[in-house]
Design an enzyme around this catalytic site. Sequence first.
Site, PDB file in Angstrom:
ATOM      1  N   GLU A  71       0.827  -1.211   0.000  1.00 13.15           N
ATOM      2  CA  GLU A  71       0.000   0.000   0.000  1.00 13.15           C
ATOM      3  C   GLU A  71       0.859   1.258   0.000  1.00 13.15           C
ATOM      4  O   GLU A  71       0.701   2.140   0.821  1.00 13.15           O
ATOM      5  CB  GLU A  71      -0.955   0.007   1.203  1.00 13.15           C
ATOM      6  CG  GLU A  71      -2.022  -1.055   1.166  1.00 13.15           C
ATOM      7  CD  GLU A  71      -3.075  -0.803   0.102  1.00 13.15           C
ATOM      8  OE1 GLU A  71      -3.303   0.376  -0.239  1.00 13.15           O
ATOM      9  OE2 GLU A  71      -3.627  -1.792  -0.403  1.00 13.15           O
ATOM     10  N   ASP A  72       1.789   1.295  -0.929  1.00 14.66           N
ATOM     11  CA  ASP A  72       2.597   2.504  -1.162  1.00 14.66           C
ATOM     12  C   ASP A  72       3.537   2.873  -0.027  1.00 14.66           C
ATOM     13  O   ASP A  72       4.061   3.983  -0.021  1.00 14.66           O
ATOM     14  CB  ASP A  72       1.701   3.717  -1.438  1.00 14.66           C
ATOM     15  CG  ASP A  72       1.024   3.599  -2.768  1.00 14.66           C
ATOM     16  OD1 ASP A  72       1.659   3.022  -3.663  1.00 14.66           O
ATOM     17  OD2 ASP A  72      -0.117   4.049  -2.902  1.00 14.66           O
ATOM     18  N   ALA A  73       3.722   1.980   0.944  1.00 15.41           N
ATOM     19  CA  ALA A  73       4.665   2.326   2.006  1.00 15.41           C
ATOM     20  C   ALA A  73       6.083   2.310   1.446  1.00 15.41           C
ATOM     21  O   ALA A  73       6.375   1.616   0.477  1.00 15.41           O
ATOM     22  CB  ALA A  73       4.536   1.341   3.153  1.00 15.41           C
TER      23      ALA A  73
END
Lengths: 879, 332
Positions: free
Chosen positions: A501-503
């Site tokens: 999730e885009d971390a």
Amino acid sequence: MEDCKNLNIFTQESALRHLGSKLVAKRYVTQANKVKTPEDEAIDLLATTILAHVPVDEYNFPTTILAHVPVDEYNFRMKSIYLGVMVKRVIDAETDKKFLDDRDYYGNKRLELAGSLLSLMFEDVFKRFNWELKSIAEKTIPKIRATQFDVVKYMKSDLITKCLVFAISTGNWTIKRFRMERLGVTQVLSRLSYISALGMMTRVNSQFEKTRKVSGPRSLQPSQWGMLCPCDTPEGEACGLVKNLALTTHITTEINDYPLIRLANNSGVQDINMVSADKLHAQGTFMVFLNGNIIGVVENYKRLINIFRTMRRKGYISGYVSIYPSFLHKCIYICSDGGRLCRPYIIVQNSLPLVTDNHMVELEKGIRTFDDFLHDGLIEYLDVNEENDSFIACYERDVTEQTTHLEIAPFTLLGVCAGLIPYPHHNQSPRNTYQCAMGKQAMGTIGYNQKNRMDTLLYNLVYPQCPMVKTKTIELTNFDKLPAGQNATVAVMSYSGYDIEDALIINKASIDRGFGRCLVYKTSKCIMKRYANQTFDRIQGPVIDTVTNQPTWRHTVLDADGIGAPGELVQNKQVLVNKSVPTVSAIPGSTNTTVEYKDVPVGYKNTEPSYIEKVLISTNEEDSTLIKLLLRQTRRPEIGDKFSSRHGQKGVIGLVVEQEDMPFNEHGICPDIIMNPHGFPSRMTVGKLIELLAGKAGLVEGKFHYGTAFEGSKVHDLNEELTRNGFHYEGKDVFYSGITGEILEAYIFSGPVYYQKLKHMVQDKIHARARGPRAVLTRQPTEGRSRDGGLRLGEMERDCLIGYGASMMLVERLMVSSDQCDVDVCNKCGRLAYCGWCNSCKSSGQVSSITMPYASKLLLTELEAMNITARLTLTDYCQ
Amino acid sequence: MGVPPTVTLEEHKISKNVSRCPTVLDEHWTFKTFKKRCRIAIVRYEDYEIEFDFIGIHPAVANTFRRIMISEVPTVAIEKVHVLNNTSIMQDEVLTHRLGLIPLKADPKLFEFKAEVDAEPREQDTLEFELKVKCMYNKDSNKNSSLAEDMYINNYVYSKHIKWKPIGSQKDKFSEENLGPVHDDILITKMIPGQELDLKLFAIKSNGKDHAKFSPVATAFYRMLPEISLVKEVEGEAAERLQKCFSPGVIGLKKDNGRVIAVVNDARYDFSSRNVYRYDDLKDAVVMRKVQDHFIFTIESVGAIKPDDIFREAINILKDKCTSLLQELNSL
């Protein structure tokens, strides 16, 4: 016609009488208009309100006719012609759709600037001032007084100032004459970052209601090309209604139109009052409008337009006057009003742009400025309407015989915020919009005066950098001198599971060396008041502990004057200003009463300590002492802090990894940030890939590359540069795992990308509670982080538990852990009993004890207070 | 011995080649054969940089050395700063952060680790420095100059302004030139007249795990030895193109009967740019491999310890770790 016959109106007089009878009688009948008959009233109305902008008297242009002009001089010819044109247009529009005007078309829109809004406000207040003065004078003068009437005495000297100050400070623009009531006209300029300030100053607010669900005013209008930025608009309810100006847009201000009328009349325009009706509609004659007023007709319209344009380029009339024909309406429109959007173009004559290489050399040398280009008639401003009458080439190679103008630079169609994005023309459009919103949250440099500022909240980056991939806009707006972000070496690969999730995965050594380090400044304020009974707030020095002879812990940061000393570290709950307020015990008149004081210290409330940067002691408008303390925190990035590239790709730190665990390439470079490749396919931010490539090529060549919109360094050239320096042409390098030491099977796309640290940090948001404060009334846990509140198990969560059947869990969540309360209930009367004693039965025989939420108990008692008795019937649980 | 294990650099991925003989990568490898093949050869040795080949070793072991060098070889760096006065525009925290990153010359072997973070500084574990600078107008400067360097004294604070203050008997043990910053010209901050710094700096010994400033290396890394072979004969213009696809010196051009033929000169300095895959005609002419047990190490020291000493220290640390592991296992 039918209506007229039915109403028996056949003469002008009877028509006026009819209109007059429909008029609502004025509430205040003053002497001046007492004498007026209903007919006069009607004629006044016709002259002033219907088509108010069309002057009634031909030599009395812009002002509406005044009431003292004698009736026989009322000349309604202009109005009737105008009304005729209107009727014709309505009939045209009824029969042919193409005659319909587009109200979202930017040529039909006008922007209001601060100046026009202020003048409107001033006019209103000034008229009110005059009216009030007049009514006072009218009341006072007839009375016979000893002293002569002095009008100066009755002038409220601060009325205008007060009204203007109130309007500007609240943003409420109420102008009674126009029934205008607008909120948020003035806004406090956001100084969160340089870009947010710039972005706010180019903002355009639409008058349209936000709540209405219509797509027309919100969608992109073709006519806003080059005038308003197509990317920069907020998401959500204000989407498409709040816009931003493009880079070169200019908004016109009002210009005196008298010389324009003269010029028009001298260029073949015949006065409308002199023209017969058949000439008006003759083939080849064009009606001429000036700022919406008919001024006449012209036969050779081309000559008129040419004369106007030549005069404008020569500088005889203002550069912002526009003239354009409408062949549909057979009209020539001349505009000199304020609020039109316009933008500069290079003039092309005989298929050759007037700006030559020579001019450009002069510009580079600094001999020429932009204004010289305007002055020499090489460049002119076109407004939206005239732009539509021009044939504009985007590039010099597109110039043909018909071309009239040449675009200066295509990238100027974007605004300031969108101009920061490198290669925006390679991105999916919403990504650019996201970046426009996020660029304003990026930390960096505020301005050159940032060390002297005392903002309530200010974010700074410790080591801001100029982006490796610049754009022309960045240079024009000086973003490279006041940057907000850092160039991070990014490897696009997967690493651990903490990058979903885009971390982002971030290198601990980079953080140690100062990457993403930021300063957070907050201001604490304190005002020392004076009171009517001659008492005032006071500040006292720190309280000294008698045992240790040192200040008490809460007062350790205080200086001898009782105000926190610069350079000190303040912990949670320590005192910043040791202020005390007098209690109201002092009786007025009594002397020598010792004033008693109550301590009201300004405390520091934050789990993380701060340093006191500086202290400001000043006075406010009411002359009371004002003390401001600037508190500073230095924060290094931690898990959960938000970062974003310039392509709307935001992400939080998911994991901080030791340098030795990071993968490294054959040159010994290990990335600062690892980004998961899943961020790319669905977002389609190709611009980010090219930015990385351009940044990498710039590094190896030792220069900055340009990623300007619609131009910028070409990927092919970047490939060549990388190859020349021994790098893979697509920027994919061989990497070794830092953990196993083995070579990675895939080639890793890596290079520098400009990353912005956004103002959302976990430290400001982190919140958890086990036990804590409760609300007094309901005895339920408080709400919100600032009050150390609980996390609510809401309705929907409750539904889940009900659906699952976890009833004991529900009891635990909703009662035991919230506001459980033991209550005595009398089994006989069903009322609440207290301490085992039922007060209505006067017995303790039948009282039993139950637990219930305090909120329910509160309901019962409140009902009782309203004379409603709720009786509880208890049964044994086992039955 | 046989052929060393290799990997092949293909166009889109790296594929592993299965070796037909026992290699360092499998369990058939014995200590005897390891001893026979394992070798270190120093290729380049400059002041702060060393390049050497480490041959015949498992990548995990090579990586261990790399990791230890980065994060476990201790050095001395400024850890605590007492700010007595700081009227410069730089914030205390930023200033101290910058000071911490300055590499110091002190030999970490002569110091002990600090037992506790907040313990009092002792002469065995702490070096004390002082940074006391005041910026003033330069009275005897050239009046016409408007350069900051001419107008002011000490407007640039450099690392050379850091002065050592011996604690206890340190004066006898160390000499001034063996302590202090490695480089004299590191700019710490800038000031204008009237501003001054008065700081007490305390340097302690720690390692890179604690903070990157304690890491003795700017970076330490390795790469596998490249092996390039031409499968097809490449001549003429294609040969020149091929030469440009590799780092300089990798491919040479040989003149043979008026023809220009590409030959592999020295594959060692190829940095795996794989640009041959840009050309369809050259794609099949070259096979690029890497030897899996031949590592070209590069150690770039920040200057506190000599690069070869860093490596030696890393070996010692690994040795200590192994012995302590063995001890633990034996004591079970």
